[in-house]
Design a protein around this motif. Structure first.
Motif, short mmCIF file in Angstrom:
data_model
loop_
_atom_site.label_atom_id
_atom_site.label_comp_id
_atom_site.label_asym_id
_atom_site.label_seq_id
_atom_site.Cartn_x
_atom_site.Cartn_y
_atom_site.Cartn_z
N PRO A 85 8.97 -25.01 16.07
CA PRO A 85 9.61 -23.75 16.47
C PRO A 85 9.05 -23.16 17.74
O PRO A 85 9.49 -22.09 18.14
N VAL A 86 8.05 -23.79 18.39
CA VAL A 86 7.49 -23.17 19.60
C VAL A 86 8.50 -23.22 20.73
O VAL A 86 9.29 -24.17 20.86
N ALA A 106 2.06 -21.94 24.15
CA ALA A 106 1.16 -22.13 23.01
C ALA A 106 0.73 -20.84 22.35
O ALA A 106 -0.10 -20.85 21.46
N ARG A 107 1.28 -19.72 22.80
CA ARG A 107 0.91 -18.47 22.16
C ARG A 107 1.37 -18.47 20.70
O ARG A 107 2.49 -18.86 20.41
N PRO A 108 0.51 -18.05 19.76
CA PRO A 108 0.91 -18.05 18.35
C PRO A 108 2.06 -17.10 18.08
O PRO A 108 2.15 -16.02 18.69
N GLN A 109 2.96 -17.53 17.22
CA GLN A 109 4.10 -16.68 16.88
C GLN A 109 3.65 -15.51 16.02
O GLN A 109 2.76 -15.63 15.19
N ARG A 110 4.30 -14.39 16.21
CA ARG A 110 3.99 -13.21 15.43
C ARG A 110 4.59 -13.33 14.04
O ARG A 110 5.62 -13.98 13.83
N VAL A 111 3.94 -12.72 13.07
CA VAL A 111 4.41 -12.73 11.69
C VAL A 111 5.25 -11.49 11.44
O VAL A 111 4.82 -10.37 11.73
N THR A 113 9.17 -9.99 9.30
CA THR A 113 9.86 -9.80 8.03
C THR A 113 10.25 -11.12 7.38
O THR A 113 10.17 -11.28 6.15
N SER A 114 10.69 -12.10 8.18
CA SER A 114 11.11 -13.38 7.59
C SER A 114 9.95 -14.07 6.87
O SER A 114 10.13 -14.70 5.82
N ASP A 115 8.74 -13.94 7.44
CA ASP A 115 7.57 -14.52 6.78
C ASP A 115 7.26 -13.80 5.47
O ASP A 115 6.88 -14.43 4.48
N VAL A 116 7.42 -12.49 5.48
CA VAL A 116 7.19 -11.71 4.26
C VAL A 116 8.19 -12.12 3.18
O VAL A 116 7.83 -12.30 2.01
N ILE A 117 9.44 -12.31 3.57
CA ILE A 117 10.47 -12.71 2.60
C ILE A 117 10.14 -14.07 2.01
O ILE A 117 10.30 -14.30 0.80
N LYS A 153 -2.27 -14.57 7.56
CA LYS A 153 -1.26 -14.11 8.51
C LYS A 153 -1.53 -12.70 9.03
O LYS A 153 -0.80 -12.22 9.90
N LEU A 154 -2.52 -12.02 8.48
CA LEU A 154 -2.75 -10.63 8.87
C LEU A 154 -2.98 -10.46 10.36
O LEU A 154 -2.48 -9.53 10.99
N ARG A 155 -3.74 -11.36 10.96
CA ARG A 155 -4.10 -11.19 12.37
C ARG A 155 -2.90 -11.36 13.30
O ARG A 155 -2.96 -10.96 14.48
N LEU A 156 -1.83 -11.95 12.79
CA LEU A 156 -0.63 -12.17 13.60
C LEU A 156 0.50 -11.21 13.23
O LEU A 156 1.62 -11.36 13.72
#
Length: 412
Positions: A85-86, A106-111, A113-117, A153-156
């Motif tokens: 998905p990058v 290469a920047r990490p994707q932010r976490v 609502t979709s991740d929470v679901i 996932k908290l840090r993102l």
């Protein structure tokens, strides 16, 4: 053809058979309004590598069950689909005007609502498995892994709101691990999980999970014979803010307190708390709630009433309540139906109806056929057997039931 060792390891770690995994995935799909399309043959194709990229809904279900990206389970998309998905950017060289390179962002994707679901779906899947099979180590390990995933996932997190929801999910997963350990009667592990879950619920500012934790604290105290502490935990559950907003939570807290009072032999207090539970339940409305609470409603309260009545010396009313509960406990709550059946057998035994009680108690083994008996159920049947040999040590039916009990115990 190369097999999928990553999926094999994940299934073994969770303690699933191929058929059990198919059932759990189908429960996940149906909970989201889709058809249950997974069979044990589907799982076998995944394991052998015959199917290397499941259908989209099946991929989502697998991610929800195991709490990890589909690629971590050994699946790879076909070449025509994006490999990751990058985002990629094409830069044209200034000198030639042609594509010179593809540079990966290469920047990490932010976490978000979709991740929470997705994480929430994992909890729902684990609770569906618990309803059928009961608490076991595979479920406990999966819940712990889900909590670790949420915390990682908290840090993102894209916002403070998402951070709070991630803390809440970690608390819920940890409470699920506690429940699984409690149902399996792994009491020290239950205590560890509950301590962690209460801390995480506080970080999340989530009173629903806080009540859930106090509810399990009350049950843990009962299993340890600490009945005064069980009542205290029931009162702590009643004091959580969610009980003022939602009478269904209040009803559960009062019902748990009633059980504590009944174990102390305080008849008046037990019946008073039971009355409060019934009054609160009558005010509850039908609205979305967490999947862990799906078990609680009129049928479960009637089953709890049967336990209270038997413990305060009203076995006839306990039998009537047990029969009523068993007519309305939904079929998917197989473990709860088996527990209510065991309680019915105890109420019949306490009225001296030995033959009927043994016939009823034998139904527990039939209901749980194919799965080991959870520790809490084994303990309850052990209580039944002790009462049985105390009341009718020489009865032939009691000896026959004892033989089956020992045989089922050894298989568990």
């Amino acid at each position: 053809m190369e097999g999928n060792s990553s999926l094999t390891n994940a299934i073994n770690e969770a303690g699933f058979t191929q058929a059990e995994l198919a059932d759990v995935l189908n429960s996940h799909l149906r909970a989201r309004g889709h058809d249950g399309t997974v069979t044990d043959r589907t799982v076998r194709y995944w394991l052998t590598g015959k199917t290397r990229w499941p259908h989209p809904r099946q991929r989502q279900a697998l991610e929800g069950v195991f709490g990890c990206p589909i690629e971590s389970l050994g699946f790879q998309p076909p070449r025509r689909e994006p490999e990751s998905p990058v985002r990629r950017r094409n830069f044209l060289t200034a000198t030639t005007g042609t594509a010179a390179a593809v540079i990966v962002d290469a920047r990490p994707q932010r976490v978000g609502t979709s991740d929470v679901i997705r994480l929430r779906a994992g909890i729902d899947t684990l609770m569906a498995l618990d309803d059928t099979k009961g608490g076991h180590e595979g479920l406990e390990r999966a819940a712990v892994a889900g909590a670790e995933d949420a915390l990682a996932k908290l840090r993102l997190a894209s916002s403070q709101r998402i951070r709070l929801r991630l803390f809440g999910l970690a608390a819920d997963y940890t409470a699920t691990a506690a429940w699984s350990a409690l149902d399996a009667r792994k009491l020290d592990r239950t205590q560890e999980h509950l301590n962690r879950a209460l801390y995480l619920a506080g970080m999340a500012k989530d009173p629903s999970v806080e009540l859930r934790v106090w509810n399990y604290h009350a049950m843990l105290a009962h299993q340890r014979g600490q009945h005064t502490q069980a009542v205290d935990a029931g009162y702590a559950a009643q004091a959580t803010p969610i009980t003022r907003r939602d009478p269904l939570y209040a009803s559960l807290a009062h019902a748990r307190t009633a059980l504590g009072h009944s174990n102390l032999g305080d008849r008046q207090a037990a019946l008073r708390s039971l009355g409060h539970a019934q009054e609160a339940l009558a005010k509850a409305t039908d609205e979305p709630r967490p999947s862990w609470l799906a078990f609680y409603g009129p049928a479960e309260l009637t089953a709890i009433s049967a336990i209270v009545r038997d413990r305060i010396g009203d076995p006839a009313q306990a039998e009537a309540d047990s029969h009523k509960a068993l007519t309305s406990i939904p079929a998917q709550f197989r473990r709860n139906r088996a527990l209510a059946t065991a309680r019915l057998a105890l109420a019949q035994l306490h009225q001296g109806d030995i033959d009927q009680a043994c016939a009823t108690a034998s139904q527990v083994f039939d209901l749980m056929a194919g799965d080991p008996l959870p520790g809490r159920m084994r303990s309850l049947l052990g209580d039944y057997y002790r009462d049985l040999i105390s009341l009718a040590p020489d009865a032939g039916v009691a000896q026959e039931w004892g033989d089956r009990f020992r045989s089922e115990w050894s298989r568990s």
